[in-house]
Design a protein around this motif. Structure first.
Motif, short mmCIF file in Angstrom:
data_model
loop_
_atom_site.label_atom_id
_atom_site.label_comp_id
_atom_site.label_asym_id
_atom_site.label_seq_id
_atom_site.Cartn_x
_atom_site.Cartn_y
_atom_site.Cartn_z
N SER A 1 9.18 5.25 -4.01
CA SER A 1 7.76 5.15 -4.39
C SER A 1 7.27 6.38 -5.14
CB SER A 1 6.90 4.95 -3.14
OG SER A 1 6.93 6.13 -2.33
N GLY A 2 8.01 7.49 -5.04
CA GLY A 2 7.60 8.73 -5.68
C GLY A 2 6.71 9.60 -4.82
N VAL A 3 6.51 9.24 -3.55
CA VAL A 3 5.55 9.96 -2.72
C VAL A 3 5.98 11.41 -2.47
CG1 VAL A 3 6.56 9.21 -0.51
CG2 VAL A 3 4.14 9.82 -0.63
N VAL A 4 7.27 11.66 -2.28
CA VAL A 4 7.73 13.03 -2.01
C VAL A 4 7.63 13.88 -3.27
CG1 VAL A 4 9.69 14.45 -1.30
CG2 VAL A 4 9.26 12.27 -0.15
N LEU A 5 8.06 13.34 -4.38
CA LEU A 5 8.00 14.09 -5.64
C LEU A 5 6.55 14.37 -6.03
CD1 LEU A 5 10.15 15.14 -7.61
CD2 LEU A 5 9.76 13.10 -8.99
N ASP B 1 4.16 6.33 -11.97
CA ASP B 1 2.74 6.15 -11.69
C ASP B 1 2.27 7.08 -10.57
OD1 ASP B 1 2.41 4.23 -13.63
OD2 ASP B 1 2.70 2.54 -12.27
N THR B 2 3.05 7.17 -9.49
CA THR B 2 2.65 7.96 -8.33
C THR B 2 2.53 9.44 -8.68
OG1 THR B 2 3.75 6.39 -6.85
CG2 THR B 2 3.21 8.55 -5.95
N VAL B 3 3.53 9.98 -9.36
CA VAL B 3 3.51 11.41 -9.66
C VAL B 3 2.45 11.74 -10.70
CG1 VAL B 3 4.87 13.38 -10.45
CG2 VAL B 3 5.96 11.60 -9.08
N SER B 4 2.35 10.93 -11.74
CA SER B 4 1.35 11.19 -12.78
C SER B 4 -0.06 11.15 -12.21
CB SER B 4 1.50 10.17 -13.91
OG SER B 4 2.76 10.28 -14.54
N LEU B 5 -0.32 10.19 -11.33
CA LEU B 5 -1.64 10.09 -10.72
C LEU B 5 -1.92 11.30 -9.82
CD1 LEU B 5 -4.23 8.49 -10.12
CD2 LEU B 5 -2.95 7.27 -8.33
N SER C 1 -1.24 8.94 -2.97
CA SER C 1 -1.44 7.49 -2.88
C SER C 1 -0.25 6.74 -3.47
CB SER C 1 -2.70 7.09 -3.63
OG SER C 1 -2.80 5.68 -3.69
N THR C 2 0.16 5.69 -2.75
CA THR C 2 1.17 4.76 -3.27
C THR C 2 0.64 3.33 -3.20
OG1 THR C 2 2.22 4.62 -1.08
CG2 THR C 2 3.11 6.25 -2.63
N SER C 3 -0.68 3.18 -3.24
CA SER C 3 -1.29 1.86 -3.09
C SER C 3 -0.94 0.91 -4.23
CB SER C 3 -2.81 2.00 -2.98
OG SER C 3 -3.34 2.59 -4.16
N HIS C 4 -0.46 1.45 -5.33
CA HIS C 4 -0.10 0.64 -6.50
C HIS C 4 1.33 0.12 -6.44
CE1 HIS C 4 0.76 4.90 -7.07
NE2 HIS C 4 1.86 4.50 -7.68
N VAL C 5 2.11 0.52 -5.43
CA VAL C 5 3.54 0.22 -5.39
C VAL C 5 3.78 -1.15 -4.74
CG1 VAL C 5 5.79 0.96 -4.52
CG2 VAL C 5 4.11 2.67 -5.27
N ASP C 6 4.67 -1.93 -5.33
CA ASP C 6 5.07 -3.23 -4.79
C ASP C 6 6.22 -3.00 -3.80
OD1 ASP C 6 5.92 -5.76 -4.19
OD2 ASP C 6 6.24 -6.40 -6.27
N TYR C 7 5.90 -3.06 -2.50
CA TYR C 7 6.91 -2.76 -1.48
C TYR C 7 7.89 -3.91 -1.26
CZ TYR C 7 4.10 1.34 -0.44
OH TYR C 7 3.42 2.52 -0.53
N ASN C 8 7.72 -5.00 -1.96
CA ASN C 8 8.75 -6.04 -1.95
C ASN C 8 9.96 -5.62 -2.76
OD1 ASN C 8 7.37 -8.02 -0.36
ND2 ASN C 8 6.09 -8.48 -2.15
N ARG C 9 9.77 -4.62 -3.63
CA ARG C 9 10.84 -4.20 -4.53
C ARG C 9 11.21 -2.73 -4.37
NH1 ARG C 9 8.48 -6.90 -10.13
NH2 ARG C 9 8.87 -9.08 -9.57
N VAL C 10 10.35 -1.96 -3.72
CA VAL C 10 10.54 -0.51 -3.62
C VAL C 10 10.39 -0.09 -2.16
CG1 VAL C 10 9.65 1.74 -4.34
CG2 VAL C 10 9.66 -0.17 -5.96
N TYR C 11 11.23 0.86 -1.73
CA TYR C 11 11.21 1.34 -0.35
C TYR C 11 9.85 1.94 -0.01
CZ TYR C 11 12.63 3.95 3.83
OH TYR C 11 12.73 4.45 5.10
N GLU C 12 9.27 1.49 1.08
CA GLU C 12 7.96 1.97 1.50
C GLU C 12 8.08 3.28 2.27
OE1 GLU C 12 4.02 0.34 3.95
OE2 GLU C 12 5.85 -0.89 3.81
N PRO C 13 7.22 4.26 1.99
CA PRO C 13 7.26 5.52 2.75
C PRO C 13 7.21 5.26 4.25
CG PRO C 13 5.76 5.73 0.90
CD PRO C 13 6.16 4.28 0.97
N ALA C 14 8.09 5.94 4.98
CA ALA C 14 8.21 5.74 6.42
C ALA C 14 8.46 7.08 7.09
CB ALA C 14 9.33 4.74 6.72
#
Length: 295
Positions: A101-105, A138-142, A49-62
């Motif tokens: 966003s940390g999604v891959v890690l 946040d993403t990896v810890s969660l 999950s990356t629902s907590h990420v602000d995509y105005n400031r961080v690259y969104e998974p694509a």
């Protein structure tokens, strides 16, 4: 593992910062979405999950992010990694440069058993965008928390730094990088990012300028889309461990075949192969992932 970050990071590098995660103080929640990556047994692995990420400031998974997940979870690649880092070896370190966003890690950390055949991997993120560093924490810890008690992966921290300049030589076992690969006339100016980091009193125009600059850092690759990637490649031989491997995403205009030939010409026996591809799409948008390692 309190030793993990000092073991990996050159402490003298003032540009390196460790971010703790707000998720560490939150109760576990399960809002993982997407099931686009297949594990070696063709079982679908949930995307963190990356629902907590602000995509105005961080690259969104694509598409590029998901291609990395698909490649790492393919049976052929999982088997290769399992042979490279058997359970009898020391806990491998996995570093994502440009962690976003940390999604891959998070995917690697939460699914170590399926990808590596072992329950443990120590993960670190690196990004020039401080918001990405915090998002990754946040993403990896969660993801590790939601993976359950059998998972022994550790998140060592996010480093707000430039590529691998803050890492100790030979400290990286698995490197993943989705670099800014889009050809642009020039690279974004990073000279005053620290001014943005130290302020909270932005007007709307200033905030837009700040956020636009952070996002440009995620895609603008300069000439041939290779200016950042070339610097990364130059640092690989020193950063990777003896058994280390790097997974680097390229687009067609980056000339992947020429990049692989360049790597194979390095001294001391290096190999480079394409291990993932977005398919037959024409033009520079066709994406590929190359694996780089010492033969």
């Amino acid at each position: 593992m309190d030793w993990a970050l000092p073991r990996l990071v050159t402490v003298a590098k003032a540009s390196a910062w460790q971010y703790s995660s707000a998720a560490d103080s939150e109760p576990g929640r399960n809002d993982s979405v997407n099931t686009n990556a297949a594990c070696p047994a063709d079982e679908m692995i949930p995307t963190p999950s990356t629902s907590h990420v602000d995509y105005n400031r961080v690259y969104e998974p694509a598409e590029d992010s998901y291609l990395l997940l698909d490649t790492l979870s393919a049976s052929s690649e999982s088997n290769w990694l399992r042979a490279r880092f058997p359970p009898t070896s020391a806990t491998p370190s996995a570093v994502e440069v440009g962690c976003g966003s940390g999604v891959v890690l998070a995917f690697i950390a939460a699914n170590a058993e399926r990808l590596l055949g072992r329950p443990d991997v120590t993960t670190f993120g690196i990004d020039v965008n401080e918001f990405a560093c915090k998002a990754t924490a946040d993403t990896v810890s969660l993801a590790i928390k939601e993976a359950g008690p059998t998972n022994q992966s550790v998140f060592g921290g996010s480093i707000n730094g430039d590529l691998m300049t803050s890492l100790r030589p030979g400290s990286v076992d698995i490197l993943v990088c989705n670099p800014p690969y889009v050809p642009t006339e020039e690279l974004p100016n990073e000279s005053n990012l620290d001014e943005f980091a130290d302020r909270a009193d932005f007007g709307s125009d200033e905030a837009f300028d700040r956020d636009s600059r952070y996002l440009a850092l995620a895609y603008a690759g300069g000439m041939d889309g290779m200016e950042v990637t070339n610097r990364l490649l130059d640092q690989l031989p020193e950063a990777l461990s003896q058994h280390g491997a790097a997974y680097i995403l390229l687009c067609a205009q980056n000339r992947p075949d020429a990049v692989k030939d360049r790597i194979r010409s390095w001294a001391h026996g290096w190999s480079a192969e394409t291990v993932g591809s977005s398919g037959k799409k024409a033009g520079w948008e066709k994406l590929s992932i190359i694996r780089v390692w010492r033969s």
